[in-house]
Scaffold this active site. Structure first.
Site, PDB file in Angstrom:
ATOM      1  N   LYS A 282       0.838  -1.196   0.000  1.00 42.52           N
ATOM      2  CA  LYS A 282       0.000   0.000   0.000  1.00 42.52           C
ATOM      3  C   LYS A 282       0.877   1.252   0.000  1.00 42.52           C
ATOM      4  CE  LYS A 282      -3.864  -2.041   2.568  1.00 42.52           C
ATOM      5  NZ  LYS A 282      -4.880  -1.894   1.517  1.00 42.52           N
ATOM      6  N   ARG A 356     -10.619 -11.265  -0.528  1.00 36.89           N
ATOM      7  CA  ARG A 356     -11.452 -12.195  -1.290  1.00 36.89           C
ATOM      8  C   ARG A 356     -10.844 -13.600  -1.322  1.00 36.89           C
ATOM      9  NH1 ARG A 356     -11.084  -8.325  -6.405  1.00 36.89           N
ATOM     10  NH2 ARG A 356     -11.033  -6.901  -4.626  1.00 36.89           N
TER      11      ARG A 356
END
Length: 508
Positions: A282, A356
């Site tokens: 990130k 996910r």
């Protein structure tokens, strides 16, 4: 935690640090809400005018303090805004009462006792006010020096007791409403504590240990799969995400059962105890709040315990997919292919789309038990925040009627949510040349793409909904209503309500 009591006492004679009243925004100025008649009478019926002189309008969240009238045993009156005055013969909705009570409870930090003279006409009102008080009084101070002196919230302990005036202490329905408010609020605040706990103290193993202790306390069956069990079972998604961390992943299964249950719900929570993005690191400025990436698992954990405490006649299984997403020599790389628990292969194009992957394994594990419905909860995509902002979560589902039911349940308990589609044309963007599916698709509509990915791991014929709580899970701004800064515990009340509706036979 703040104690809730029901009281038939009159406001003037009640010993307390403050009396809380409601004030609404009327067409011609502030209007004193029902419940405060005795206070208004003591001001010779001029309380609305006094409040207006002090600048009050009745707007939601507004707080006005004034000295109590002569003869009152409480020294202070706290008038809290309820928002727009309801139409004639219409009462104040539960969320307005909940928010007002939350604001008042937070304002009265440091007080030992307050009397709440808010509009209270039935057990539902009592429950809403009680929830607002308990959630609004919340404070996380485990890491502050003030906590050593049993202090909190800027050196002030949370409100000690809230007496709900107009309640009926001996009425079974009122007592049940307060008991429900207490159980749900305590578990929601437990979720907030978990979300706010620094990731150096809450890794997957630590989270699993907390779940084990709670399960033992509340008679919930628990199974914890450690890294060896995950390898043996073939949970490639969870193992892939957790492979870069020194803290090994876990899959926790919590099973609450009731002898009279006719339905079975499965709740699945994303539990990334810290998300660095992995190899797809990130950017600076996006890491500081990533301890909250386990908010979905916290919500599922809290909801299962709440269902047990409430004795709901429904079987509820909670799945906590716990991992820490870190970059290292053993971390999954963009381009790697993982074999999921279902046997399906996934090409990892971005290691920051990790939620996910862990959910895919947990969804398939939940599906194998053939529940009547599955609801997963996850801080899944920044795209959902762009679409719905910071206070509303998105709902996707493989069944339109179920999506509507989940939305109605969320709105009923005061959790803003919005139904979102699963456009079939977006599925093609996840086609992979080397695997069954890629973990990334088109950039536009990324929140919907993530939902489509999750749908691939739901068993055939099973009703399923996905809650993307990326926006409201962690409040980076100032507190409002009964919502604190930091972890919010969003989705807990929606899940509990779904369990209640299912137990009553009102949900499918």
């Amino acid at each position: 935690m703040t104690a809730l009591t029901l009281s038939t006492a009159a406001a003037p004679g009640l010993r307390a640090d403050a009396i809380v009243i409601g004030v609404a925004k009327g067409a011609k100025g502030p209007v004193v809400a029902p419940g405060a008649e005795a206070v208004d009478k003591a001001y010779d019926g001029r309380l609305a005018g006094v409040l207006e002189t002090l600048g009050a309008s009745g707007a939601e969240g507004e707080v006005t303090k004034l000295p109590a009238p002569s003869g009152f045993k409480a020294p202070l009156v706290v008038a809290v805004g309820l928002g727009a005055e309801p139409e004639k013969d219409a009462g104040y909705d539960g969320e307005a009462l909940r928010r007002a009570a939350g604001v008042a409870a937070r304002t009265l930090a440091g007080s030992k006792k307050a009397a709440f003279a808010l509009p209270l006409t039935d057990p539902a009102d009592a429950g809403a006010i009680g929830e607002g008080v308990l959630l609004g009084a919340y404070s996380f101070d485990a890491y502050k020096d003030a906590a050593k002196d049993a202090k909190a919230k800027n050196g002030k302990a949370p409100l000690g007791e809230a007496a709900l005036l107009g309640g009926k202490p001996r009425d079974a329905a009122y007592k049940a409403a307060i008991a429900r408010a207490t159980a749900v609020s305590e578990e929601l605040n437990r979720a907030r504590d978990l979300i706010n706990t620094p990731p150096n103290d809450l890794n997957p193993e630590a989270f699993a240990a907390i779940a084990q202790a709670a399960a033992k306390e509340h008679g919930i069956k628990i199974q914890v799969l450690d890294e060896k069990a995950l390898v043996k079972g073939g949970y490639g998604g969870i193992l892939g995400v957790g492979g870069g961390s020194a803290s090994a992943p876990r899959l926790v299964k919590l099973s609450y059962t009731h002898s009279k249950a006719k339905k079975h719900l499965a709740f699945v929570g994303k539990g990334i105890t810290y998300d660095s993005g992995g190899i797809s690191l990130k950017p600076a400025g996006h890491n500081e709040t990533m301890k909250c990436d386990m908010s979905g698992a916290a919500a599922v954990f809290a909801a299962v315990v709440a269902a047990s405490r409430l004795g709901l006649e429904v079987n509820v299984t909670g799945w906590l997919a716990l991992a820490e997403n870190m970059p290292s020599g053993s971390a999954v790389r963009p381009g790697d292919v993982l074999r999921m628990y279902s046997g399906k292969t996934v090409e990892v194009l971005n290691t920051d789309a990790e939620g996910r992957l862990v959910l895919g394994d947990a969804l398939w594990a939940a599906s194998l038990e053939k529940p009547d419905a599955i609801v997963d909860v996850a801080t899944l995509t920044g795209a959902m925040m762009l679409a719905l902002g910071s206070r509303t979560f998105g709902i996707m589902a493989n069944d339109d009627a179920f999506r509507s039911a989940v939305h109605e349940a969320a709105e009923e308990v005061g959790e803003p949510a919005w139904p979102m589609p699963l456009p079939e044309h977006l599925r093609k963007g996840m086609d992979s040349q080397v695997a069954d599916i890629a973990n990334m698709g088109e950039r536009m509509g990324g929140g919907l793409v993530a939902g489509l990915f999750l749908r691939e791991f739901v068993g055939e014929g099973i009703t399923w909904a996905h809650l993307d709580i990326a926006g409201p899970a962690f409040n980076e701004g100032g507190p409002f209503g009964y919502t604190p800064k930091g972890g919010t515990g969003t989705a807990v009340r929606t899940l509990v309500r779904l369990a209640e509706l299912t137990a009553a036979g009102d949900l499918g």
